[in-house]
Design a protein around this motif. Structure first.
Motif, mmCIF file in Angstrom:
data_model
loop_
_atom_site.group_PDB
_atom_site.id
_atom_site.type_symbol
_atom_site.label_atom_id
_atom_site.label_comp_id
_atom_site.label_asym_id
_atom_site.label_seq_id
_atom_site.Cartn_x
_atom_site.Cartn_y
_atom_site.Cartn_z
ATOM 1 N N ALA A 90 0.825 -1.199 0.000
ATOM 2 C CA ALA A 90 0.000 0.000 0.000
ATOM 3 C C ALA A 90 0.863 1.254 0.000
ATOM 4 O O ALA A 90 0.555 2.241 0.657
ATOM 5 C CB ALA A 90 -0.969 -0.003 1.192
ATOM 6 N N ARG B 172 -13.879 2.526 -2.648
ATOM 7 C CA ARG B 172 -14.575 1.249 -2.735
ATOM 8 C C ARG B 172 -15.977 1.338 -2.130
ATOM 9 O O ARG B 172 -16.934 0.761 -2.648
ATOM 10 C CB ARG B 172 -13.755 0.174 -2.016
ATOM 11 N N VAL C 266 -18.254 2.769 -4.645
ATOM 12 C CA VAL C 266 -18.485 1.839 -5.761
ATOM 13 C C VAL C 266 -19.379 0.679 -5.310
ATOM 14 O O VAL C 266 -20.339 0.315 -5.988
ATOM 15 C CB VAL C 266 -17.145 1.314 -6.319
ATOM 16 N N HIS D 257 -17.267 0.798 -11.223
ATOM 17 C CA HIS D 257 -16.056 0.162 -10.705
ATOM 18 C C HIS D 257 -14.809 0.596 -11.456
ATOM 19 O O HIS D 257 -13.717 0.631 -10.895
ATOM 20 C CB HIS D 257 -16.188 -1.362 -10.778
ATOM 21 N N THR D 258 -14.947 0.934 -12.732
ATOM 22 C CA THR D 258 -13.775 1.360 -13.515
ATOM 23 C C THR D 258 -13.148 2.620 -12.935
ATOM 24 O O THR D 258 -12.010 2.934 -13.243
ATOM 25 C CB THR D 258 -14.162 1.670 -14.977
ATOM 26 N N GLN E 174 -12.852 3.091 -9.629
ATOM 27 C CA GLN E 174 -12.443 2.834 -8.247
ATOM 28 C C GLN E 174 -10.938 3.012 -8.053
ATOM 29 O O GLN E 174 -10.140 2.440 -8.792
ATOM 30 C CB GLN E 174 -12.842 1.420 -7.829
ATOM 31 N N GLN F 223 -6.802 -0.587 -3.613
ATOM 32 C CA GLN F 223 -6.140 -1.874 -3.773
ATOM 33 C C GLN F 223 -6.741 -2.734 -4.864
ATOM 34 O O GLN F 223 -6.032 -3.354 -5.642
ATOM 35 C CB GLN F 223 -6.197 -2.623 -2.452
ATOM 36 N N THR F 224 -8.071 -2.788 -4.936
ATOM 37 C CA THR F 224 -8.693 -3.643 -5.943
ATOM 38 C C THR F 224 -9.218 -2.825 -7.115
ATOM 39 O O THR F 224 -9.917 -3.348 -7.961
ATOM 40 C CB THR F 224 -9.844 -4.470 -5.340
ATOM 41 N N LYS G 131 -7.982 1.010 -9.376
ATOM 42 C CA LYS G 131 -6.815 1.594 -10.029
ATOM 43 C C LYS G 131 -5.886 2.172 -8.972
ATOM 44 O O LYS G 131 -6.322 2.622 -7.928
ATOM 45 C CB LYS G 131 -7.262 2.735 -10.957
ATOM 46 N N ARG H 202 2.836 -4.452 7.891
ATOM 47 C CA ARG H 202 3.581 -5.319 6.973
ATOM 48 C C ARG H 202 4.983 -4.767 6.731
ATOM 49 O O ARG H 202 5.174 -3.572 6.593
ATOM 50 C CB ARG H 202 2.842 -5.429 5.630
ATOM 51 N N MET I 88 -7.911 -12.318 -8.533
ATOM 52 C CA MET I 88 -7.337 -11.406 -9.524
ATOM 53 C C MET I 88 -5.889 -11.063 -9.214
ATOM 54 O O MET I 88 -5.122 -10.711 -10.111
ATOM 55 C CB MET I 88 -8.173 -10.119 -9.612
ATOM 56 N N ASP J 234 -12.991 -8.795 -7.668
ATOM 57 C CA ASP J 234 -13.819 -8.542 -6.489
ATOM 58 C C ASP J 234 -15.215 -8.073 -6.882
ATOM 59 O O ASP J 234 -16.053 -7.849 -6.018
ATOM 60 C CB ASP J 234 -13.144 -7.522 -5.570
ATOM 61 N N GLN J 235 -15.454 -7.918 -8.185
ATOM 62 C CA GLN J 235 -16.791 -7.546 -8.656
ATOM 63 C C GLN J 235 -17.639 -8.777 -8.964
ATOM 64 O O GLN J 235 -18.780 -8.666 -9.392
ATOM 65 C CB GLN J 235 -16.670 -6.689 -9.925
#
Lengths: 320, 262
Positions: free
Chosen positions: A133, A234, A237, A244-245, A247, A250-251, A253, B19, B121, B182-183
């Motif tokens: 991160a 997130r 979204v 979502h595109t 966003q 982490q999951t 962009k 971490r 993913m 995750d979608q």
């Protein structure tokens, strides 16, 4: 001088900005040789030449659009065998990483993904990555084979560096695997007229505090005054308020713009992972304890429904 | 008909923990609590849904490569509903990179037998997202990756891949490697019954010799990449925080102007 293969990301011949940034990085290591595939491949040559490509290898075939990833791996491998480059650079899109990974495996090379910087080194190129991160940076090197490195958008400046950019046809024969995954339909994303999220110089984002899809219009209005892309956390979204595109996190962009404006976003680790490397960070949030304020260069504790429209108006006024 | 699904999962350090790296510049997996990578929960979920929606005799096997503690990740997947688990564990695996990991996974998947591989993913620690593509390349089967929607019917896998420029409908014949985003749909929580049942489900342990892999091909020594330096990102210098008393937007505009953004 050694040649460096650069995989070109383009849409019907229009070269996307991250590829031009790759050319800047490639010139630190050697002479860029670009590989452009699919519809409009030859049309990329002028832009690539202007930014330092000594050669542009092109190949057009229906397979690139009709089948997933593998035809492009076959072509990049053909270019690799034709050129014997010192390194292969690929834009770090989802597809770019998959193409690069399969190429690396085929040619017995290591791969570094999501580099944010690249320097020449005595023992080969050294890639900087931002990990955990963005709480750490690492410097890595490929130690077997020809380095294959994928680079994130906004990792280098686009520089004019005119070169020959001679177009040459690349000979490609497709492997048995090339037609394994068929693309049976494609729906192009509707253009918003705003910059691409990962490529934008300014990103304006909204989170839980925006409190509804309809309220994203005030985020968009600010973005449009600044010529910015729109991002979303997130939470926003998942609530269905924004696609979502868009966003960031982490999951979604990960972005690294000159300016990031977070509105109604608390700044959970999931979100920070996607924006922590932004140059200047600004936040508007009602909660003075929100962790986003630990990151900011400038923060306003207040209601975004008051602050953001006022900011948008003020920018409009200043622009005259 | 039977359908053998192998779900690859990773045991990762908790992203909300502190971490960091160990002295040999590998990810420290001892000092931070680990768990099943959140993104792999979506893979387990989709495998279970494919199983539930199928008329075939479906077996869902979860596979992980990792140290002793990685069994926790398998246990979680079993309690969600997977049928059995395989744990590849070997001291020589320490420091294995993505290329090496894909070798171990591909060999283990072949040994287990498969019609469909389902992966997440990306992992939440390495975040590269390239292992599914590498595993497909090694197995020589279609790669149907980054799906937000997936279904399997009559030996064909179909799905929707939402890319930057377009949304694509994909299709491939089994056997194939799939990865899901995750979608793709919220992952289920293990039920109490599921947790109890998981204790009785079989967990096989394999080491490198079971997979005919030489120690030199994996681990830090076998890695194709080398991390040469690691640095903690300096904390951002404390910024200016103001409280909105009616002029917050204007003050913010003033700051942006001072930084030449407007």
């Amino acid at each position: 001088m050694a040649e460096v293969l650069v995989y070109v990301d383009h849409v019907d011949g229009a070269v996307r900005k991250p590829t031009l940034e790759l050319l800047t990085l490639a010139r630190r290591i050697g002479e860029p040789v670009a590989v452009a595939l699919g519809n409009g491949a030859a049309d990329t040559a002028a832009a690539l030449a202007e930014h330092g490509a000594v050669k542009v290898l092109t190949h057009e075939a229906a397979e690139y659009a009709d089948y997933l990833v593998v035809p492009k791996v076959d072509a990049l491998q053909a270019a690799y065998e034709a050129v014997s480059p010192a390194a292969v650079l690929v834009p770090s899109s989802a597809e770019g990483k998959e193409i690069a990974a399969r190429l690396a495996l085929r040619i017995g090379s290591g791969i570094v993904t999501d580099a944010v910087d690249l320097e020449a080194g005595d023992e080969g190129p050294v890639a900087t990555q931002s990990v955990f991160a963005a709480s750490f940076t690492t410097k890595s090197r490929v130690i077997k084979g020809t380095p294959v490195i994928t680079v994130k958008p906004n990792s280098a400046a686009v520089e004019a560096a005119p070169a020959a950019g001679a177009v040459e046809a690349l000979a490609v024969s497709f492997s048995d695997q090339a037609t394994g995954t068929k693309v049976t339909a494609r729906t192009p994303r509707e253009s918003t007229g705003r910059p691409e999220l990962t490529e934008a110089a300014i990103v304006v984002s909204g989170g839980r505090g925006v409190n509804g899809a309809e309220n994203f219009s005030i985020i968009e209005a600010l973005a449009d005054q600044l010529g910015a892309a729109v991002g979303a956390s997130r939470a926003a979204v998942d609530a269905g308020w924004y696609p979502h595109t868009n966003q960031v996190g982490q999951t979604g962009k990960s972005v690294s713009p000159q300016l990031y404006i977070a509105n109604g976003i608390s700044g959970a680790i999931q979100h920070r992972a996607g924006m922590q490397t932004s140059k200047t960070i600004v936040a508007v949030n009602k909660d003075p304890e929100a962790p986003i304020f630990d990151l900011v260069d400038y923060g306003v504790v207040g209601d975004l429904f008051d602050v953001v429209p006022q900011l948008t108006e003020e920018i409009k006024t200043r622009k005259g | 008909m039977s359908l053998r699904i192998v779900v690859t999962v990773k045991y990762v350090p908790d992203a909300t923990g502190d971490r960091h790296f160990a002295d040999d510049l590998t990810v420290d997996r001892d000092d931070v609590d680990g768990l099943l990578s959140e993104l792999d929960e979506y893979a387990v979920e989709q495998a279970l849904q494919i199983s539930e929606n199928s008329d075939d005799d479906v077996e869902v096997t979860v596979l992980t490569v990792g140290p002793e503690d990685a069994k926790d990740a398998l246990r979680k997947a079993l309690s969600m509903g997977a049928d059995k688990a395989i744990h590849v564990e070997d001291d020589d695996l320490h420091g294995t990179d993505a290329i090496g990991t894909s070798l171990v996974l591909a060999k283990a998947i072949e040994k287990a037998g498969f019609d469909l591989v389902v992966s997440g993913m990306a992992s939440t620690d390495g975040t590269g997202g390239i292992v599914p593509a590498l595993v497909a390349e090694r197995l020589g089967v279609p790669q149907v990756t980054l799906l937000s929607e997936v279904s399997v019917e009559d030996g064909t896998v179909k799905g929707r891949r939402d890319g930057d420029a377009a949304s694509e409908q994909l299709e491939a014949s089994l056997p194939a490697v799939v990865s899901v985003t995750d979608q793709s749909g919220e992952a289920r929580y293990p039920s109490f019954k599921g947790i109890m049942a998981a204790k009785k489900k079989p967990v096989e342990s394999w080491d490198l010799s079971d997979l005919d892999i030489d120690a030199e091909e994996v681990g830090l020594d076998g890695a194709y990449t080398k991390v040469e330096a690691v640095a903690e990102r300096p904390a951002r210098t404390a910024g200016t925080i103001v409280k909105d008393e009616g002029e917050g937007g204007k003050q913010l505009a003033e700051f942006l102007a001072s930084q030449k953004f407007i």
